[in-house]
Scaffold this active site. Structure first.
Site, short mmCIF file in Angstrom:
data_model
loop_
_atom_site.label_atom_id
_atom_site.label_comp_id
_atom_site.label_asym_id
_atom_site.label_seq_id
_atom_site.Cartn_x
_atom_site.Cartn_y
_atom_site.Cartn_z
CE LYS A 1 -0.75 0.29 5.05
NZ LYS A 1 -0.19 1.63 5.27
CG ASP A 2 3.32 2.29 2.92
OD1 ASP A 2 2.31 3.01 3.03
OD2 ASP A 2 3.78 1.61 3.85
CB THR B 1 -6.06 8.13 11.41
OG1 THR B 1 -5.56 7.62 10.16
CG2 THR B 1 -7.15 9.15 11.12
CB SER C 1 -4.68 7.36 6.53
OG SER C 1 -5.50 7.06 5.42
NE ARG D 1 -7.68 3.91 3.19
CZ ARG D 1 -7.85 3.26 4.33
NH1 ARG D 1 -9.07 3.11 4.82
NH2 ARG D 1 -6.83 2.78 5.01
NE ARG D 2 -6.13 3.30 8.12
CZ ARG D 2 -4.94 2.77 8.38
NH1 ARG D 2 -4.00 3.52 8.94
NH2 ARG D 2 -4.70 1.51 8.07
NE ARG E 1 3.88 9.07 9.85
CZ ARG E 1 4.93 9.43 9.09
NH1 ARG E 1 5.04 10.68 8.67
NH2 ARG E 1 5.85 8.55 8.76
N GLY E 2 4.28 7.51 14.04
CA GLY E 2 4.98 6.73 15.05
C GLY E 2 4.70 5.24 14.90
CG ASN E 3 6.66 2.52 17.63
OD1 ASN E 3 5.73 2.71 18.40
ND2 ASN E 3 7.92 2.54 18.04
CB VAL E 4 2.07 -0.66 16.17
CG1 VAL E 4 0.90 -1.28 16.92
CG2 VAL E 4 1.82 -0.74 14.66
NE ARG F 1 1.18 5.05 13.95
CZ ARG F 1 0.92 5.11 12.67
NH1 ARG F 1 -0.32 4.91 12.26
NH2 ARG F 1 1.86 5.36 11.78
CB CYS G 1 0.17 5.12 -2.42
SG CYS G 1 1.72 5.90 -1.94
#
Length: 321
Positions: A65-66, A109, A111, A113-114, A131-134, A137, A226
């Protein structure tokens, strides 16, 4: 690194050779700016491709997706392994569905789209760029800074983070995700080692490749980057492909949708990431080329109909460099 490790282990299994991971830092890893401002195009791929071109590594593993939809000269996506869960997930502390969150709740988020999809469901909610890692977040919800965040189910499944948050999976019929979400792209050089190309090809899953080719053709056809507010998902079921594509206004105030279902003929999938011996690469075999051309035709047709209905007015049309 986690998804690359999965591919590396599968490649070791089919090739009988050790695979070493080479860590490469991309602009998308270091630039903390909003993806909507960065545009997204190439920020996760450019430095990796430069390293591959300098022969500092033999192959790359991307989140599909990226990746920009235009394939650079000399590079080839040699495999799309079996796709993981393509859905988005809403994460909250108590499991309250998005539709029932208190008025004014803050949803994180980055994004476009989101953002559009959240606001289309709940225009009264506040959006916080994220932003940032999972783990970082998710911690912001645990700490009460955010009411909810939106993440990809595939990333959560691969990382398996230890968190008390409750997941709400969004239905793809009403919430199509990014083109290629949940899928990986194993990329290498067209003139690479034939043995390496053959080994990578064994990781290819033909139904996954067909579906993501449809999705990326839609994105390319409307010339959207994208990270544009476009959701598109294709799935194969019983010899038919079902596609839903939606182009959103940035605040979710408008959506243009196309839905398609038609018969297709696709190779049977392999086991997990590995195709049966002798099955070949669905992208390169003669019947595979016909399948991919058919997938592109389907995506191009959907894109054309979206544009005829005004989709160009809702997206910033980008050159997919």
């Amino acid at each position: 690194m986690t998804q690359s490790s999965h591919v590396a282990r599968a490649l070791e299994q089919v090739s009988g050779r050790p695979v070493e991971l080479v860590e490469i830092v991309s602009e998308g890893d270091t630039n903390r700016g909003s993806l909507s401002q960065l545009g997204g195009t190439g920020v996760f791929a450019t430095s990796l491709r430069e390293s591959l071109k300098r022969r500092e590594c033999d192959l790359l593993v991307h989140s599909l997706k990226d990746l920009p939809t235009a394939q650079p000269e000399g590079f080839v996506i040699a495999a799309n392994p079996l796709r993981a869960d393509p859905r988005d997930v809403i994460l909250t502390a108590d499991g309250t569905p998005l539709e029932n969150l208190p008025e004014g709740s803050v949803v994180g988020t980055g994004s476009p789209r989101r953002i559009a999809q959240v606001l289309r469901v709940r225009p009264d909610l506040e959006i916080h760029d994220l932003r940032g890692n999972v783990d970082s977040r998710m911690q912001r919800v645990v700490d009460g800074e955010l009411t909810a965040i939106v993440l990809a189910a595939a990333g959560l499944a691969r990382l398996r983070p230890d968190s008390p948050l409750v997941y709400e999976n969004r239905d793809l019929d009403g919430w199509p995700t990014a083109a290629g979400q949940g899928a990986l792209a194993v990329e290498t050089l067209e003139d690479g080692d034939p043995d390496l190309l053959a080994a990578i090809a064994m990781l290819d899953d033909a139904p996954t490749r067909f579906a993501v080719t449809v999705e990326r053709a839609v994105l390319a056809g409307i010339e959207a980057g994208c990270h544009a507010p476009v959701g598109v998902h294709a799935r194969l079921d019983g010899g038919r492909v079902h596609v839903r594509a939606s182009v959103y206004g940035l605040a979710g105030e408008r959506a243009i949708e196309e839905v398609l279902s038609e018969d297709v003929s696709i190779d049977t999938p392999g086991e997990g990431y590995i195709r049966p011996q002798g099955s070949g690469n669905g992208a390169d075999a003669a019947d595979g080329v016909d399948q991919i051309d058919h997938a592109r035709d389907i995506g191009n047709g959907i894109a054309r109909r979206l544009l005829e209905r005004g989709a160009a007015d809702l997206v910033s049309r980008e050159s997919p460099l």
